[in-house]
Design a protein around this motif. Structure first.
Motif, short mmCIF file in Angstrom:
data_model
loop_
_atom_site.label_atom_id
_atom_site.label_comp_id
_atom_site.label_asym_id
_atom_site.label_seq_id
_atom_site.Cartn_x
_atom_site.Cartn_y
_atom_site.Cartn_z
N ALA A 153 43.46 -5.07 -53.47
CA ALA A 153 42.88 -5.18 -52.13
C ALA A 153 43.64 -4.30 -51.14
O ALA A 153 43.03 -3.59 -50.32
CB ALA A 153 42.90 -6.63 -51.67
N ALA A 154 44.97 -4.31 -51.23
CA ALA A 154 45.77 -3.52 -50.29
C ALA A 154 45.53 -2.02 -50.49
O ALA A 154 45.50 -1.25 -49.52
CB ALA A 154 47.25 -3.84 -50.48
N ALA A 155 45.35 -1.60 -51.75
CA ALA A 155 45.12 -0.17 -52.01
C ALA A 155 43.84 0.32 -51.36
O ALA A 155 43.79 1.40 -50.76
CB ALA A 155 45.08 0.07 -53.52
N LEU A 156 42.77 -0.48 -51.45
CA LEU A 156 41.51 -0.08 -50.84
C LEU A 156 41.61 -0.14 -49.31
O LEU A 156 41.07 0.72 -48.61
CB LEU A 156 40.38 -0.98 -51.35
CG LEU A 156 40.09 -0.86 -52.85
CD1 LEU A 156 38.98 -1.82 -53.25
CD2 LEU A 156 39.72 0.57 -53.24
N CYS A 157 42.29 -1.16 -48.81
CA CYS A 157 42.47 -1.24 -47.35
C CYS A 157 43.27 -0.05 -46.85
O CYS A 157 42.94 0.54 -45.82
CB CYS A 157 43.18 -2.55 -46.98
SG CYS A 157 42.16 -4.03 -47.11
N ARG A 158 44.33 0.31 -47.57
CA ARG A 158 45.16 1.43 -47.16
C ARG A 158 44.35 2.72 -47.15
O ARG A 158 44.50 3.56 -46.25
CB ARG A 158 46.36 1.56 -48.11
CG ARG A 158 47.36 2.63 -47.68
CD ARG A 158 48.53 2.69 -48.65
NE ARG A 158 49.31 1.46 -48.60
CZ ARG A 158 49.38 0.59 -49.60
NH1 ARG A 158 48.70 0.79 -50.72
NH2 ARG A 158 50.13 -0.49 -49.50
N HIS A 160 41.33 3.13 -46.44
CA HIS A 160 40.41 3.17 -45.31
C HIS A 160 41.10 2.93 -43.97
O HIS A 160 40.46 2.99 -42.92
CB HIS A 160 39.32 2.10 -45.48
CG HIS A 160 38.26 2.47 -46.46
ND1 HIS A 160 37.39 3.53 -46.26
CD2 HIS A 160 37.91 1.92 -47.67
CE1 HIS A 160 36.54 3.61 -47.29
NE2 HIS A 160 36.84 2.66 -48.15
N GLY A 161 42.40 2.62 -43.99
CA GLY A 161 43.10 2.30 -42.75
C GLY A 161 42.80 0.91 -42.23
O GLY A 161 42.94 0.65 -41.04
N TRP A 162 42.41 -0.01 -43.12
CA TRP A 162 42.11 -1.38 -42.73
C TRP A 162 43.36 -2.24 -42.83
O TRP A 162 44.30 -1.92 -43.56
CB TRP A 162 41.05 -1.99 -43.64
CG TRP A 162 39.71 -1.32 -43.63
CD1 TRP A 162 39.15 -0.62 -42.61
CD2 TRP A 162 38.75 -1.31 -44.70
NE1 TRP A 162 37.89 -0.17 -42.97
CE2 TRP A 162 37.62 -0.58 -44.25
CE3 TRP A 162 38.74 -1.84 -45.99
CZ2 TRP A 162 36.50 -0.38 -45.05
CZ3 TRP A 162 37.63 -1.65 -46.78
CH2 TRP A 162 36.52 -0.92 -46.32
N SER A 163 43.34 -3.38 -42.13
CA SER A 163 44.40 -4.37 -42.27
C SER A 163 43.96 -5.44 -43.26
O SER A 163 42.85 -5.40 -43.81
CB SER A 163 44.71 -5.02 -40.91
OG SER A 163 43.75 -6.02 -40.60
N GLU A 164 44.84 -6.43 -43.47
CA GLU A 164 44.51 -7.54 -44.37
C GLU A 164 43.32 -8.35 -43.89
O GLU A 164 42.70 -9.10 -44.66
CB GLU A 164 45.72 -8.44 -44.56
CG GLU A 164 46.04 -9.37 -43.40
CD GLU A 164 46.79 -8.69 -42.26
OE1 GLU A 164 47.15 -9.39 -41.28
OE2 GLU A 164 47.04 -7.47 -42.34
N ARG A 165 42.94 -8.21 -42.62
CA ARG A 165 41.81 -8.94 -42.06
C ARG A 165 40.47 -8.44 -42.63
O ARG A 165 39.44 -9.08 -42.42
CB ARG A 165 41.80 -8.81 -40.54
CG ARG A 165 42.87 -9.63 -39.85
CD ARG A 165 42.56 -11.09 -39.95
NE ARG A 165 43.50 -11.92 -39.21
CZ ARG A 165 43.40 -13.24 -39.14
NH1 ARG A 165 42.42 -13.87 -39.77
NH2 ARG A 165 44.28 -13.93 -38.46
N SER A 166 40.51 -7.33 -43.33
CA SER A 166 39.30 -6.83 -43.97
C SER A 166 39.11 -7.39 -45.37
O SER A 166 38.21 -6.98 -46.10
CB SER A 166 39.32 -5.29 -44.03
OG SER A 166 39.20 -4.74 -42.73
N VAL A 167 39.97 -8.34 -45.76
CA VAL A 167 39.90 -8.98 -47.08
C VAL A 167 39.41 -10.41 -46.90
O VAL A 167 40.00 -11.19 -46.15
CB VAL A 167 41.28 -8.97 -47.76
CG1 VAL A 167 41.20 -9.63 -49.14
CG2 VAL A 167 41.82 -7.56 -47.87
N ILE A 168 38.33 -10.77 -47.60
CA ILE A 168 37.79 -12.12 -47.51
C ILE A 168 37.49 -12.66 -48.89
O ILE A 168 37.36 -11.91 -49.86
CB ILE A 168 36.51 -12.19 -46.64
CG1 ILE A 168 35.38 -11.34 -47.25
CG2 ILE A 168 36.80 -11.76 -45.21
CD1 ILE A 168 34.04 -11.50 -46.53
N GLY A 169 37.37 -13.98 -48.98
CA GLY A 169 36.95 -14.62 -50.20
C GLY A 169 35.44 -14.80 -50.20
O GLY A 169 34.80 -14.86 -49.14
N HIS A 170 34.87 -14.88 -51.39
CA HIS A 170 33.44 -15.13 -51.51
C HIS A 170 33.06 -16.40 -50.77
O HIS A 170 32.00 -16.49 -50.14
CB HIS A 170 33.07 -15.23 -53.00
CG HIS A 170 31.62 -15.08 -53.28
ND1 HIS A 170 31.06 -15.49 -54.48
CD2 HIS A 170 30.59 -14.58 -52.55
CE1 HIS A 170 29.76 -15.23 -54.46
NE2 HIS A 170 29.45 -14.69 -53.30
#
Length: 287
Positions: A153-158, A160-170
């Motif tokens: 998750a962190a690799a994809l966020c990095r 795109h320049g996203w923070s951890e707030r762009s990670v959600i659970g189903h």
């Protein structure tokens, strides 16, 4: 919002995070193209698989799908050892219809509201990973698996320049879903540490390396300071032969060709040397 990463860009980002990658069959071209949009991208969704007979069976199921729900059923399956099986790239049947208010919160990187509607296509907006786990509370969550999921998750966020707030659970996206069966707040905290280069976060960025601006900063029609910085560093490293005038803020074919030359000098081939910088290209170029 962001243009989806290419399969090559995604692979480079995940490998740069130190993940063990297995490429399953024709995953780079395996998707649900023609059945809805793919992008713009806004974040990543974490799933667990539910009941399974074996890990190999579940990887195959996520690639192929089943009657009524064709595969791929996610982009990456993460097994209990932390190995990431790439099963598709492009639109995938993983997120389904979810809450538009949740999507807006992800875009804003703000607090998530309750997911009480199913009115928005998530397959077009999110990357998705399935973690092999029954979700019944009896199937353990190995540290290696959760660690790999957070790195993923962190690799994809990095990228795109996203923070951890762009990670959600189903379970935070689609009403009635229970997955994953662990705390997403704890998981996001882990992703945040990895984004900052903390322990178990892959390869930290050396202090002299400027932050990677995200893959979406580069490509046709793009103009920004990161393109100029890339070109100047390519010239310093001896990879500026395609420039006739010199680097500029406007992306051009010379930028792509010079970047490709640098990537090929790293021993990379195919989509890993497509001329578009990913996090690992950026790290090596400025190291």
């Amino acid at each position: 919002m962001a243009t989806p990463l290419t399969s090559g860009q995604a692979l480079s980002a995940l490998r740069a995070a130190g993940l063990n990658i297995v490429e399953v069959r024709d995953w780079k071209n395996h998707n649900r193209a023609g059945h809805g949009a793919w992008g713009p991208m806004n974040g990543v969704v974490i799933h667990h698989t539910g009941d399974y007979s074996s890990q190999a069976q579940m990887v195959d199921l996520c690639y192929t799908g089943y009657s009524g729900l064709p595969g791929p059923l996610c982009h990456t399956v993460i097994d209990k050892s932390g190995t990431c099986h790439m099963v598709g790239w492009g639109r995938a049947n993983h997120a389904g219809l979810g809450d538009g208010d949740v999507l807006q919160a992800v875009i804003d990187e703000g607090a998530l509201p309750a997911d009480n509607e199913a009115n928005t296509d998530g397959n077009s907006r999110f990357y998705g990973t399935e973690l092999i786990n029954s979700g019944d509370g009896k199937d353990p969550w190995p540290e290696a698996q959760v660690d790999a999921a957070a790195r993923w998750a962190a690799a994809l966020c990095r990228a795109h320049g996203w923070s951890e707030r762009s990670v959600i659970g189903h379970k935070e996206w689609q009403p009635g879903k229970p997955d994953p069966s662990f705390s997403m707040n704890d998981f996001r905290a882990r992703v945040a540490r990895y984004l900052k280069g903390g322990s178990s976060g892959g390869k930290p960025t050396p202090p002299n390396v400027p932050a990677f601006p995200g893959a979406a900063a580069f490509g046709n029609g793009k103009a920004n300071d990161s393109i100029l910085l890339l070109g100047q560093q390519l010239v310093r490293k001896g990879y500026g032969r395609h420039y006739r005038v010199g680097p500029s803020r406007n992306w051009g074919e010379a930028d792509r060709q010079n970047t490709e030359d640098f990537q090929r000098a790293q021993g990379w081939t195919g989509s890993d040397a497509d001329g578009y910088p990913g996090p690992e290209t950026w790290r090596r170029l400025f190291s």
